[in-house]
Design an enzyme around this catalytic site. Structure first.
Site, mmCIF file in Angstrom:
data_model
loop_
_atom_site.group_PDB
_atom_site.id
_atom_site.type_symbol
_atom_site.label_atom_id
_atom_site.label_comp_id
_atom_site.label_asym_id
_atom_site.label_seq_id
_atom_site.Cartn_x
_atom_site.Cartn_y
_atom_site.Cartn_z
ATOM 1 N N TRP A 61 74.739 25.043 33.363
ATOM 2 C CA TRP A 61 73.672 24.168 32.843
ATOM 3 C C TRP A 61 72.704 23.758 33.964
ATOM 4 C CZ3 TRP A 61 74.876 18.613 30.479
ATOM 5 C CH2 TRP A 61 73.661 17.974 30.179
ATOM 6 N N ASP A 115 79.906 30.167 31.793
ATOM 7 C CA ASP A 115 79.401 29.594 30.541
ATOM 8 C C ASP A 115 77.953 29.176 30.744
ATOM 9 O OD1 ASP A 115 79.941 28.267 27.790
ATOM 10 O OD2 ASP A 115 78.963 26.708 28.964
ATOM 11 N N TYR A 146 69.522 26.257 28.389
ATOM 12 C CA TYR A 146 69.568 25.726 29.759
ATOM 13 C C TYR A 146 68.380 26.265 30.564
ATOM 14 C CZ TYR A 146 74.468 24.467 28.700
ATOM 15 O OH TYR A 146 75.616 23.949 28.141
ATOM 16 N N GLN A 196 84.199 24.381 22.262
ATOM 17 C CA GLN A 196 83.768 23.830 23.554
ATOM 18 C C GLN A 196 83.361 22.360 23.320
ATOM 19 O OE1 GLN A 196 80.161 24.382 26.780
ATOM 20 N NE2 GLN A 196 80.958 26.210 25.841
ATOM 21 N N ARG A 241 70.437 12.458 33.863
ATOM 22 C CA ARG A 241 71.479 11.446 34.039
ATOM 23 C C ARG A 241 70.908 10.035 34.173
ATOM 24 N NH1 ARG A 241 74.789 14.739 38.595
ATOM 25 N NH2 ARG A 241 72.641 14.983 39.301
ATOM 26 N N GLY A 269 80.576 22.642 36.450
ATOM 27 C CA GLY A 269 79.230 22.958 36.932
ATOM 28 C C GLY A 269 79.118 22.829 38.440
ATOM 29 N N ALA A 270 78.305 23.705 39.057
ATOM 30 C CA ALA A 270 78.075 23.616 40.503
ATOM 31 C C ALA A 270 76.647 24.025 40.804
ATOM 32 C CB ALA A 270 79.037 24.531 41.250
ATOM 33 N N ARG A 271 76.076 23.399 41.839
ATOM 34 C CA ARG A 271 74.691 23.691 42.223
ATOM 35 C C ARG A 271 74.604 24.319 43.597
ATOM 36 N NH1 ARG A 271 71.438 18.383 40.510
ATOM 37 N NH2 ARG A 271 69.774 19.899 40.830
ATOM 38 N N GLN A 329 79.735 23.129 46.713
ATOM 39 C CA GLN A 329 80.309 22.367 45.596
ATOM 40 C C GLN A 329 81.449 23.155 44.944
ATOM 41 O OE1 GLN A 329 77.213 20.995 42.917
ATOM 42 N NE2 GLN A 329 76.815 19.220 44.209
HETATM 43 N N1 LIG Z 1 78.337 22.596 24.964
HETATM 44 C C1 LIG Z 1 77.715 21.560 25.430
HETATM 45 O O1 LIG Z 1 77.058 20.803 24.697
HETATM 46 C C2 LIG Z 1 77.796 21.268 26.904
HETATM 47 C C3 LIG Z 1 77.408 20.014 27.409
HETATM 48 C C4 LIG Z 1 77.575 19.782 28.763
HETATM 49 C C5 LIG Z 1 78.088 20.781 29.594
HETATM 50 N N2 LIG Z 1 78.422 21.996 29.079
HETATM 51 C C6 LIG Z 1 78.956 23.094 29.928
HETATM 52 O O2 LIG Z 1 79.919 22.580 30.833
HETATM 53 C C7 LIG Z 1 79.511 22.838 32.179
HETATM 54 C C8 LIG Z 1 80.042 21.756 33.102
HETATM 55 O O3 LIG Z 1 79.573 20.483 32.724
HETATM 56 P P1 LIG Z 1 78.512 19.678 33.589
HETATM 57 O O4 LIG Z 1 77.794 20.606 34.473
HETATM 58 O O5 LIG Z 1 77.777 18.827 32.625
HETATM 59 O O6 LIG Z 1 79.412 18.635 34.370
HETATM 60 P P2 LIG Z 1 80.560 18.652 35.482
HETATM 61 O O7 LIG Z 1 81.135 20.003 35.631
HETATM 62 O O8 LIG Z 1 81.444 17.535 35.102
HETATM 63 O O9 LIG Z 1 79.703 18.233 36.780
HETATM 64 C C9 LIG Z 1 78.888 19.154 37.426
HETATM 65 C C10 LIG Z 1 78.028 18.466 38.473
HETATM 66 O O10 LIG Z 1 78.821 17.765 39.417
HETATM 67 C C11 LIG Z 1 78.222 17.862 40.728
HETATM 68 N N3 LIG Z 1 79.235 18.539 41.565
HETATM 69 C C12 LIG Z 1 79.847 19.709 41.321
HETATM 70 N N4 LIG Z 1 80.751 20.003 42.276
HETATM 71 C C13 LIG Z 1 80.712 19.007 43.149
HETATM 72 C C14 LIG Z 1 81.414 18.750 44.340
HETATM 73 N N5 LIG Z 1 82.344 19.600 44.812
HETATM 74 N N6 LIG Z 1 81.141 17.611 45.014
HETATM 75 C C15 LIG Z 1 80.205 16.760 44.553
HETATM 76 N N7 LIG Z 1 79.494 16.942 43.425
HETATM 77 C C16 LIG Z 1 79.750 18.059 42.723
HETATM 78 C C17 LIG Z 1 76.936 18.645 40.545
HETATM 79 O O11 LIG Z 1 75.848 17.749 40.271
HETATM 80 P P3 LIG Z 1 75.081 16.889 41.419
HETATM 81 O O12 LIG Z 1 75.249 17.566 42.711
HETATM 82 O O13 LIG Z 1 73.667 16.856 40.946
HETATM 83 O O14 LIG Z 1 75.706 15.532 41.321
HETATM 84 C C18 LIG Z 1 77.224 19.455 39.288
HETATM 85 O O15 LIG Z 1 76.072 19.867 38.608
HETATM 86 C C19 LIG Z 1 77.969 22.939 32.070
HETATM 87 O O16 LIG Z 1 77.398 23.588 33.184
HETATM 88 C C20 LIG Z 1 77.854 23.729 30.786
HETATM 89 O O17 LIG Z 1 78.140 25.097 31.015
HETATM 90 C C21 LIG Z 1 78.303 22.240 27.750
#
Ligand SMILES: NC(=O)c1ccc[n+]([C@@H]2O[C@H](COP(=O)([O-])OP(=O)(O)OC[C@H]3O[C@@H](n4cnc5c(N)ncnc54)[C@H](OP(=O)(O)O)[C@@H]3O)[C@@H](O)[C@H]2O)c1
Length: 319
Positions: A21, A56, A61, A181, A235, A287-289, A293
């Site tokens: 995402w 995913d 996105y 999901q 956010r 998720g990772a950027r 990460q």
């Molecule tokens: N189906 C749906 O409606 C839906 C909704 C949401 C998500 N998703 C899927 O689920 C995936 C994961 O969810 P998500 O991206 O929302 O949230 P997440 O995996 O809970 O958090 C990801 C975010 O955390 C930060 N991060 C990642 N690794 C890190 C580390 N090692 N140390 C510090 N910060 C770190 C990054 O943002 P920052 O660096 O900016 O803080 C990253 O974008 C999405 O990419 C998407 O594929 C689906």
């Protein structure tokens, strides 16, 4: 590397998948601020090099950009991961997003995703959102179109996202659902009551999203960072990142940090491992950027919490 079968499919997936995402980049309503494509590609490469075997993404996105970045990252690599993407959120010429489940729209979306991802078939094609919470509208027609795409071989398996049990039961009458999901993290656990048992009974795989609560539980989030989120980071608008919730979530991170420190694990790894403690949850989408990460949470692939540690967390959440 331990892998698990996703529902009744032939997909055997690692406990963590790469969530694409945030790498969709800016320029739409649910951006995460600026994102550099080259960094995104490095993060995908690092994830695959460390053993993650699925990605995913979703058409919406970055309004198609995430799928394009994923395709660029995979160009020239011999071992392609499974590619999961989603339909039902479409956008107009002004970039305004709306939800659409009509068969024509789903077929069009599928062709566009195949083109952007540069593949002949999508491994798992998911309906991103129902038309409205609790609504059954459009599901029969939309899911019939998904089943048709599967018969045609354009997609190998079909799944849903953000569906409740009633919505899944309706779809199941038309064609089997491979996976759901849903959101699943320490701070969003609504699915435990009814949705997870439904999936378990019906052998529907579950890939939980936002296991680190969109970065909130990683240990890198502070009040200062939240206050300085760029204008186009979604956010800023999330109540999870606002008081009084924010303080409670940051206190939870302190507890995760303490538990992780006993094993040399990060709070992010503890948060992800917590979502993987239930057999009904097949895997977590993380998720990772940046490559760093990925390195910061990859340990959750094989780290599991002891019953005592799980209780410690439950006790904290009950306070
Ligand atoms: N189906 C749906 O409606 C839906 C909704 C949401 C998500 N998703 C899927 O689920 C995936 C994961 O969810 P998500 O991206 O929302 O949230 P997440 O995996 O809970 O958090 C990801 C975010 O955390 C930060 N991060 C990642 N690794 C890190 C580390 N090692 N140390 C510090 N910060 C770190 C990054 O943002 P920052 O660096 O900016 O803080 C990253 O974008 C999405 O990419 C998407 O594929 C689906």
């Amino acid at each position: 590397m331990q892998k698990r079968q996703l529902g009744k499919s032939d997909l055997h997936i690692t406990p963590i998948g790469f969530g694409a995402w945030a790498i969709g980049g800016s320029g739409w309503a649910y951006a995460w601020g600026h994102q550099d494509d080259q960094q995104s590609i490095h993060s995908i490469h690092r994830a695959l090099d460390l053993g993650i075997n699925w990605i995913d993404t979703a058409a919406v996105y970055g309004l198609g950009h995430s799928e394009e970045v994923v395709a660029s990252a995979l160009q020239g690599r011999s071992n392609r991961p499974y590619l999961f993407t989603k339909c039902s959120l479409v956008w107009d010429a002004k970039g305004q997003v709306h939800n659409e489940l009509s068969p024509d729209s789903i077929r069009r979306e599928c062709e566009a995703s195949l083109r952007r991802l540069k593949v002949d078939a999508i491994d798992l094609y998911q309906v991103h959102w129902p038309l409205a919470e609790d609504s059954l509208e459009g599901i029969e027609a939309g899911w019939t179109a998904m089943a048709e795409l599967q018969r045609q071989g354009k997609v190998r398996w079909i799944g849903v996202s953000n569906f409740n049990s009633k919505q899944m039961a309706l779809a199941q009458r038309i064609a089997p659902i491979t996976s759901l999901q849903p959101p699943y993290s320490l701070i969003h656990r609504d699915i435990e009551a009814d949705i997870l048992p439904f999936c378990e009974r019906n052998n529907i795989g579950v890939i939980g999203y936002s296991p680190m609560a969109s970065g909130l539980l990683t240990g890198s989030m502070t009040r200062e960072r939240v206050a300085a989120f760029p204008q186009d980071d979604w956010r800023r608008r999330s109540s999870d990142f606002q008081e009084p919730n924010l303080s409670r979530h940051l206190a939870l991170v302190d507890r995760l940090r303490e538990i992780g420190a006993r094993h040399g694990r990060s709070p992010a790894e503890v948060a992800i491992a917590w979502t993987l403690r239930l057999p009904a949850v097949t895997a977590a989408i993380v998720g990772a950027r940046s490559a760093e990460q990925v390195q910061g949470f990859i340990g959750a692939m094989d780290f599991r919490l002891s019953p005592t540690e799980q209780k410690e967390i439950e006790d904290f959440l009950r306070q």
